[in-house]
Design a protein around this motif. Structure first.
Motif: not given
Length: 121
Positions: A77-103
């Motif tokens: 839980d502590a590891l997740h609490a530390a990593m989640a905010p940091w990973l969320r910043r990059y989630e938008v990038f990867w989601t957009d990149a994967l959607l463009r690749l799918r297209d």
């Protein structure tokens, strides 16, 4: 978790020995200092104890006393609490990149002709 606390977790995780300790606790469950030290031939138990103190201070592991031994376990839980905010910043990038690749992959070729070579039959 505050940005300073997240920075501290990443600083703690920068050490490969600490990451390996977390890997062992994740794979094998609760372990004593001696059991963990056995996985590091070049380190003595006191060295592993210092790493465990750092991991514990960052909230990444928990300890409990059993007789004369301290047993350590991962606190996911502590590891997740530390990593989640940091990973969320990059989630938008990867989601957009994967959607463009799918297209691109799903788009039919222009003019009915494919520039992509087909495998021989």
């Amino acid at each position: 978790m505050s940005p300073d606390a997240t920075d501290e977790v990443f600083r703690i995780l920068a050490d490969p020995t600490r990451r390996r300790i977390l890997d062992l606790l994740a794979a094998q469950g609760e372990q004593s200092v001696g059991a963990l030290a056995a996985a590091f031939p070049g380190l003595v138990a006191s060295g592993i104890s210092k790493h465990l103190m750092a991991l514990r201070a960052a909230g990444l592991v928990r300890a409990r006393k059993e007789g004369r031994n301290q047993l350590y376990r991962l606190d996911p839980d502590a590891l997740h609490a530390a990593m989640a905010p940091w990973l969320r910043r990059y989630e938008v990038f990867w989601t957009d990149a994967l959607l463009r690749l799918r297209d691109v992959v799903e788009e039919p070729p222009a003019g009915g002709r494919s520039d992509i070579r087909q495998p021989p039959e």
